[in-house]
Design a protein around this motif. Structure first.
Motif, PDB file in Angstrom:
ATOM      1  N   ARG A  44       0.829  -1.207   0.000  1.00 54.38           N
ATOM      2  CA  ARG A  44       0.000   0.000   0.000  1.00 54.38           C
ATOM      3  C   ARG A  44       0.864   1.258   0.000  1.00 54.38           C
ATOM      4  O   ARG A  44       0.548   2.240  -0.667  1.00 54.38           O
ATOM      5  CB  ARG A  44      -0.935  -0.007   1.209  1.00 54.38           C
ATOM      6  CG  ARG A  44      -1.963   1.103   1.130  1.00 54.38           C
ATOM      7  CD  ARG A  44      -2.874   1.116   2.328  1.00 54.38           C
ATOM      8  NE  ARG A  44      -2.162   1.697   3.451  1.00 54.38           N
ATOM      9  CZ  ARG A  44      -2.007   1.125   4.641  1.00 54.38           C
ATOM     10  NH1 ARG A  44      -2.523  -0.051   4.864  1.00 54.38           N
ATOM     11  NH2 ARG A  44      -1.346   1.722   5.595  1.00 54.38           N
ATOM     12  N   GLN A  47       2.186   1.767  -3.500  1.00 57.68           N
ATOM     13  CA  GLN A  47       1.129   2.237  -4.405  1.00 57.68           C
ATOM     14  C   GLN A  47       0.832   3.715  -4.184  1.00 57.68           C
ATOM     15  O   GLN A  47       0.764   4.495  -5.139  1.00 57.68           O
ATOM     16  CB  GLN A  47      -0.142   1.419  -4.192  1.00 57.68           C
ATOM     17  CG  GLN A  47      -0.074   0.023  -4.733  1.00 57.68           C
ATOM     18  CD  GLN A  47      -1.307  -0.789  -4.391  1.00 57.68           C
ATOM     19  OE1 GLN A  47      -2.111  -0.396  -3.550  1.00 57.68           O
ATOM     20  NE2 GLN A  47      -1.453  -1.919  -5.051  1.00 57.68           N
ATOM     21  N   GLU A  48       0.648   4.090  -2.929  1.00 59.90           N
ATOM     22  CA  GLU A  48       0.332   5.496  -2.656  1.00 59.90           C
ATOM     23  C   GLU A  48       1.509   6.405  -2.964  1.00 59.90           C
ATOM     24  O   GLU A  48       1.334   7.513  -3.465  1.00 59.90           O
ATOM     25  CB  GLU A  48      -0.111   5.648  -1.205  1.00 59.90           C
ATOM     26  CG  GLU A  48      -1.454   5.024  -0.927  1.00 59.90           C
ATOM     27  CD  GLU A  48      -1.897   5.202   0.508  1.00 59.90           C
ATOM     28  OE1 GLU A  48      -1.227   5.930   1.260  1.00 59.90           O
ATOM     29  OE2 GLU A  48      -2.928   4.614   0.865  1.00 59.90           O
ATOM     30  N   SER A  50       3.939   5.901  -5.235  1.00 55.35           N
ATOM     31  CA  SER A  50       4.111   6.050  -6.678  1.00 55.35           C
ATOM     32  C   SER A  50       3.002   6.909  -7.283  1.00 55.35           C
ATOM     33  O   SER A  50       3.247   7.691  -8.202  1.00 55.35           O
ATOM     34  CB  SER A  50       4.162   4.690  -7.359  1.00 55.35           C
ATOM     35  OG  SER A  50       2.930   4.021  -7.195  1.00 55.35           O
ATOM     36  N   TYR A  51       1.793   6.801  -6.749  1.00 49.89           N
ATOM     37  CA  TYR A  51       0.692   7.629  -7.253  1.00 49.89           C
ATOM     38  C   TYR A  51       0.961   9.105  -7.000  1.00 49.89           C
ATOM     39  O   TYR A  51       0.858   9.940  -7.901  1.00 49.89           O
ATOM     40  CB  TYR A  51      -0.628   7.207  -6.597  1.00 49.89           C
ATOM     41  CG  TYR A  51      -1.773   8.133  -6.934  1.00 49.89           C
ATOM     42  CD1 TYR A  51      -2.386   8.089  -8.180  1.00 49.89           C
ATOM     43  CD2 TYR A  51      -2.225   9.067  -6.014  1.00 49.89           C
ATOM     44  CE1 TYR A  51      -3.417   8.938  -8.502  1.00 49.89           C
ATOM     45  CE2 TYR A  51      -3.259   9.926  -6.320  1.00 49.89           C
ATOM     46  CZ  TYR A  51      -3.852   9.864  -7.563  1.00 49.89           C
ATOM     47  OH  TYR A  51      -4.869  10.713  -7.878  1.00 49.89           O
ATOM     48  N   GLU A  52       1.326   9.427  -5.756  1.00 48.62           N
ATOM     49  CA  GLU A  52       1.574  10.829  -5.424  1.00 48.62           C
ATOM     50  C   GLU A  52       2.814  11.362  -6.131  1.00 48.62           C
ATOM     51  O   GLU A  52       2.834  12.494  -6.597  1.00 48.62           O
ATOM     52  CB  GLU A  52       1.721  10.997  -3.906  1.00 48.62           C
ATOM     53  CG  GLU A  52       0.432  10.805  -3.142  1.00 48.62           C
ATOM     54  CD  GLU A  52      -0.617  11.842  -3.481  1.00 48.62           C
ATOM     55  OE1 GLU A  52      -0.261  13.018  -3.734  1.00 48.62           O
ATOM     56  OE2 GLU A  52      -1.799  11.482  -3.510  1.00 48.62           O
ATOM     57  N   ASN A  54       4.064  10.346  -8.996  1.00 51.42           N
ATOM     58  CA  ASN A  54       3.738  10.495 -10.414  1.00 51.42           C
ATOM     59  C   ASN A  54       2.850  11.706 -10.640  1.00 51.42           C
ATOM     60  O   ASN A  54       2.997  12.407 -11.635  1.00 51.42           O
ATOM     61  CB  ASN A  54       3.066   9.224 -10.921  1.00 51.42           C
ATOM     62  CG  ASN A  54       3.047   9.151 -12.425  1.00 51.42           C
ATOM     63  OD1 ASN A  54       3.795   9.829 -13.102  1.00 51.42           O
ATOM     64  ND2 ASN A  54       2.168   8.320 -12.950  1.00 51.42           N
ATOM     65  N   ARG A  55       1.955  11.957  -9.727  1.00 50.85           N
ATOM     66  CA  ARG A  55       1.059  13.106  -9.854  1.00 50.85           C
ATOM     67  C   ARG A  55       1.825  14.414  -9.733  1.00 50.85           C
ATOM     68  O   ARG A  55       1.552  15.372 -10.454  1.00 50.85           O
ATOM     69  CB  ARG A  55      -0.024  13.038  -8.779  1.00 50.85           C
ATOM     70  CG  ARG A  55      -1.080  14.111  -8.871  1.00 50.85           C
ATOM     71  CD  ARG A  55      -2.134  13.931  -7.802  1.00 50.85           C
ATOM     72  NE  ARG A  55      -1.599  14.107  -6.469  1.00 50.85           N
ATOM     73  CZ  ARG A  55      -1.466  15.292  -5.852  1.00 50.85           C
ATOM     74  NH1 ARG A  55      -1.822  16.385  -6.478  1.00 50.85           N
ATOM     75  NH2 ARG A  55      -0.987  15.364  -4.638  1.00 50.85           N
ATOM     76  N   GLY A  62       7.278   9.237  -9.763  1.00 52.98           N
ATOM     77  CA  GLY A  62       6.548   8.004  -9.472  1.00 52.98           C
ATOM     78  C   GLY A  62       7.474   6.884  -9.049  1.00 52.98           C
ATOM     79  O   GLY A  62       7.175   6.121  -8.133  1.00 52.98           O
ATOM     80  N   GLY A  66       7.523   5.542  -5.265  1.00 52.12           N
ATOM     81  CA  GLY A  66       7.248   4.131  -4.994  1.00 52.12           C
ATOM     82  C   GLY A  66       8.265   3.513  -4.065  1.00 52.12           C
ATOM     83  O   GLY A  66       7.927   2.765  -3.149  1.00 52.12           O
ATOM     84  N   HIS A  92     -10.407   9.938   0.345  1.00 56.31           N
ATOM     85  CA  HIS A  92      -9.658  10.435  -0.794  1.00 56.31           C
ATOM     86  C   HIS A  92     -10.347  11.633  -1.424  1.00 56.31           C
ATOM     87  O   HIS A  92     -10.230  11.867  -2.614  1.00 56.31           O
ATOM     88  CB  HIS A  92      -9.477   9.326  -1.830  1.00 56.31           C
ATOM     89  CG  HIS A  92      -8.606   8.224  -1.345  1.00 56.31           C
ATOM     90  ND1 HIS A  92      -7.245   8.351  -1.224  1.00 56.31           N
ATOM     91  CD2 HIS A  92      -8.887   6.980  -0.922  1.00 56.31           C
ATOM     92  CE1 HIS A  92      -6.728   7.235  -0.771  1.00 56.31           C
ATOM     93  NE2 HIS A  92      -7.709   6.381  -0.571  1.00 56.31           N
TER      94      HIS A  92
END
Length: 107
Positions: A44, A47-48, A50-52, A54-55, A62, A66, A92
């Motif tokens: 988790r 995932q969070e 890499s998401y943040e 990448n954003r 990303g 990660g 979220h």
């Protein structure tokens, strides 16, 4: 004059001392297994992170997010799992609590 005698305790003849210490060490090592089974946060966190990342910073962010998220998520997940702190999920969306203490998301 009375002479006091100290009587030494005899070890059991059937089990050597090293075997007793080995059994005690194995039992102490197996004791925390049920708690550490709940200590999962690496996936988790990755995932969070890499998401943040990448954003915010694109593909390089990303990848870095990660890796950092996996490290931090693993540490936090391990601590929460060992201590037995449940994860109830995070919201979220941005929002507010109304007068009845219900969370409302901005749309």
């Amino acid at each position: 004059m009375n002479k006091a005698r100290a009587i030494a305790a005899a070890m059991p003849a059937g089990l050597p001392v090293r075997l007793l210490f080995a059994v005690a060490a194995v039992l102490l090592a197996l004791l925390p297994l049920p708690r550490t089974g709940h200590a999962q946060g690496i996936v988790r966190g990755a995932q969070e992170g890499s998401y943040e990342g990448n954003r915010i910073a694109g593909p390089v962010g990303g990848a870095v997010g990660g890796v950092v998220g996996a490290g931090v998520g693993g540490a936090v997940g391990a601590v929460d799992g060992i201590l037995g702190i449940p994860y109830h999920g995070r919201r979220h969306c941005r929002g507010y609590y109304d007068g009845y203490h219900h969370f409302r998301c901005y749309r």
